[in-house]
Design a protein around this motif. Sequence first.
Motif, PDB file in Angstrom:
ATOM      1  N   VAL A  75      -5.956   6.210 -13.527  1.00 27.60           N
ATOM      2  CA  VAL A  75      -5.373   5.451 -14.631  1.00 27.60           C
ATOM      3  C   VAL A  75      -6.340   5.365 -15.800  1.00 27.60           C
ATOM      4  O   VAL A  75      -5.953   5.490 -16.956  1.00 27.60           O
ATOM      5  N   VAL A  76      -7.635   5.177 -15.494  1.00 30.83           N
ATOM      6  CA  VAL A  76      -8.593   5.002 -16.579  1.00 30.83           C
ATOM      7  C   VAL A  76      -8.919   6.342 -17.240  1.00 30.83           C
ATOM      8  O   VAL A  76      -8.973   6.446 -18.455  1.00 30.83           O
ATOM      9  N   PHE A  77      -9.110   7.397 -16.418  1.00 28.53           N
ATOM     10  CA  PHE A  77      -9.637   8.638 -17.002  1.00 28.53           C
ATOM     11  C   PHE A  77      -8.575   9.688 -17.303  1.00 28.53           C
ATOM     12  O   PHE A  77      -8.705  10.429 -18.251  1.00 28.53           O
ATOM     13  N   THR A 107       0.827  -1.205   0.000  1.00 26.35           N
ATOM     14  CA  THR A 107       0.000   0.000   0.000  1.00 26.35           C
ATOM     15  C   THR A 107       0.861   1.255   0.000  1.00 26.35           C
ATOM     16  O   THR A 107       0.551   2.228  -0.676  1.00 26.35           O
ATOM     17  N   PHE A 123      -6.786   5.421  -7.632  1.00 28.31           N
ATOM     18  CA  PHE A 123      -5.825   4.821  -8.550  1.00 28.31           C
ATOM     19  C   PHE A 123      -6.507   4.422  -9.854  1.00 28.31           C
ATOM     20  O   PHE A 123      -6.097   4.818 -10.947  1.00 28.31           O
ATOM     21  N   VAL A 124      -7.587   3.637  -9.737  1.00 25.74           N
ATOM     22  CA  VAL A 124      -8.289   3.155 -10.922  1.00 25.74           C
ATOM     23  C   VAL A 124      -8.817   4.343 -11.722  1.00 25.74           C
ATOM     24  O   VAL A 124      -8.649   4.411 -12.939  1.00 25.74           O
ATOM     25  N   ALA A 170       2.338   1.792  -3.295  1.00 23.89           N
ATOM     26  CA  ALA A 170       1.275   2.238  -4.201  1.00 23.89           C
ATOM     27  C   ALA A 170       0.969   3.708  -3.967  1.00 23.89           C
ATOM     28  O   ALA A 170       0.754   4.463  -4.918  1.00 23.89           O
ATOM     29  N   LEU A 172       3.568   5.740  -5.662  1.00 29.79           N
ATOM     30  CA  LEU A 172       3.379   5.749  -7.103  1.00 29.79           C
ATOM     31  C   LEU A 172       2.201   6.651  -7.476  1.00 29.79           C
ATOM     32  O   LEU A 172       2.246   7.375  -8.480  1.00 29.79           O
ATOM     33  N   ASN A 232      -7.790   2.774   2.364  1.00 30.15           N
ATOM     34  CA  ASN A 232      -7.278   1.868   1.334  1.00 30.15           C
ATOM     35  C   ASN A 232      -8.246   1.730   0.168  1.00 30.15           C
ATOM     36  O   ASN A 232      -7.837   1.649  -0.990  1.00 30.15           O
ATOM     37  N   PHE A 233      -9.534   1.711   0.501  1.00 26.51           N
ATOM     38  CA  PHE A 233     -10.527   1.619  -0.566  1.00 26.51           C
ATOM     39  C   PHE A 233     -10.462   2.860  -1.449  1.00 26.51           C
ATOM     40  O   PHE A 233     -10.425   2.778  -2.672  1.00 26.51           O
ATOM     41  N   LEU A 288      -7.901   4.872  -1.796  1.00 26.03           N
ATOM     42  CA  LEU A 288      -6.641   4.850  -2.531  1.00 26.03           C
ATOM     43  C   LEU A 288      -6.785   4.024  -3.805  1.00 26.03           C
ATOM     44  O   LEU A 288      -6.414   4.468  -4.897  1.00 26.03           O
ATOM     45  N   GLY A 289      -7.367   2.825  -3.657  1.00 22.23           N
ATOM     46  CA  GLY A 289      -7.563   1.966  -4.818  1.00 22.23           C
ATOM     47  C   GLY A 289      -8.471   2.612  -5.846  1.00 22.23           C
ATOM     48  O   GLY A 289      -8.191   2.593  -7.043  1.00 22.23           O
ATOM     49  N   ALA A 290      -9.555   3.213  -5.357  1.00 22.32           N
ATOM     50  CA  ALA A 290     -10.527   3.814  -6.275  1.00 22.32           C
ATOM     51  C   ALA A 290      -9.906   4.990  -7.022  1.00 22.32           C
ATOM     52  O   ALA A 290     -10.081   5.132  -8.236  1.00 22.32           O
TER      53      ALA A 290
END
Lengths: 290, 325
Positions: free
Chosen positions: B290-292, B237, B286-287, B240, B243, B279-280, B282-284
């Motif tokens: 990266v996607v948008f 984590t 991240f996604v 991440a 990054l 953490n949730f 952070l992940g969201a």
Amino acid sequence: MSFWLLLTVNSVTFGGLLFLLSAGFSLIFGLMRIPNLTHGSMFMVGAYLGTTFLSGTVGFTVNFWVAAIAAAIEVAILGALMERLLLRRLAGQQLAQVLVTLGVSLMVADLCLMGWGGDPISVATPEGLGGFVRAGAAVFPLYRMAVIGIAVVFAIALWLMLERTRLGAMIRAGVDDPQMARVVGIRVSRLFTIVFGLGAGLAGFAGMIGGPILSVYPGLDQDMLPLALVVVILGGTGSLLGSFVGSIIIGFIYNFGQALVPELAYFVLFLPMVLVLVLRPQGLFGGQVL
Amino acid sequence: VNPRWIAIAVAVLALIAVPYAINEPYYVNIASQILLYAIFALGLNILVGYAGLVSLGHAGLLGVAAYATAYLLASGYGHAVAIAAALVVGLLASAVFAALSLRASGISFLMITLALGEIVWGLAYRWISITNGDNGITVSSRPAPFGLSLNSATGFYNATLIIFLLAIAACAIFVHSPFGAALAGTRDQPRRMNALGFHVWMIRFWAFMFSGLLSAIAGILFVYYNQFISPQALALTASAEGLLMVISGGAGTLLGPVIGAALVVIVKNVVSAYVARWNFMLGAIFVAIVVFMPEGLVPGTVRLTRAAWRAANRPKSAPVAEQES
């Protein structure tokens, strides 16, 4: 004597679990050229879903094996959905795809913590397999023998699937040369979904059948993912034989390490990885250099 | 006078004024956190942005230096010895990381650094006789360089600011030096650079070492800031998060990682105050990034706003034209 024998059985058992986990990881890497960082999460989610089926929270109680298969199917669907809905949007951008799997793995870990709480959940050994087999002076736990058997059956089934079926031939073609495979009319992008689902399902299944040995706890994903990584670095990517041999080697090193130098169990994993990276960067059985 | 220098001078003065302007220890501490993570992100950015090598094990490097400091202090050594030794240990760890991970590039580099980082995490977690396992190591005091105490929030902020300014200046010099240009060359055209007679591996190795040095410095600041270190600081984590700081601000720019660090630290503190689900988030994030907006938040927002503006102002096309397209 029996200590070493038991340790050996445990190592082979753990190697079997690792094989179920890393076979999918290796195939996904071989085909899509990305390490699926949600693979540890799939293992954990499979185990959590399995325990939920077992406990009867869904309204009816089921047999251990039915729970394991149901969990595997659910995780496979989740994996296929993730490939279609998220990774497909980023086709061709490997780095972005890896980062998405990283983000999803963080989200899944937190969701599991929310859904199943922070306490470890132990999984009962399936009925009839709680005992031991005696062979002379040696005693083997029945369930661990069963796990080894399952891993071997899956290894053979996967090998037959890859070597003897049309789908397997297409996957092999995709691993070897995705562009050429496309040119000859194989729908490589559909293979991505299939392989991703298959790999996720295998990981979920491994999570559940590993439950009676490892139990399920938050952080299980982070414990298993590096092991899958090391197995694939060791065995080579996209090679079933590589992940099989790599899994057994890591199973032995990890278990013997934990028994003999418990504080450095993680560190001894490092040694085979260093040796392979220095001497044979493509892995023991890998076709391509990492 | 070059306007760039004026801008830099204003920014530095603003940073110096921060503790006096907000004058609330809690917020000054958050500012210190931002600066120390900015140093970490700057180090990671050397690899991610300028060398094109995405590392997912950098929290391991930060952690090694932090643990070395904490362990030596707990064993009764002085601050100077602990800091010097931590830098050496951090550099040695970087050399090992670099020697192994630079066998590869691209995704495989990411995979190897991830495995190495996780192994360091495993060591911190299990090697209880050295690291005290999950309980971590407590550091009882902060150093007092030149007799200046770092115990107050402002004192620590000032020390972190000086190190941060040195770090960003070092990064600027590094990036604009011939070596930095060669590094960018190995990112864009490794084979041509090789053909031109550059030792690609060696260039990447020294870039990794520089990145590791900044990570180690951040690690030492981290352990003094928290006065505590536990395996959590080294988990995947944490790598991440680092990054995310780099790519959210914009990799391959000098200011991007600093803005990214500010963003992540602020969001993390705000979110942690209301919900326990960092953490949730952070992940969201991240996604979503990266996607948008893979190019980073600042350029990404500009692009998306422009696209939305254009879409809103586009003349309505006839149905026939729509079918044609």
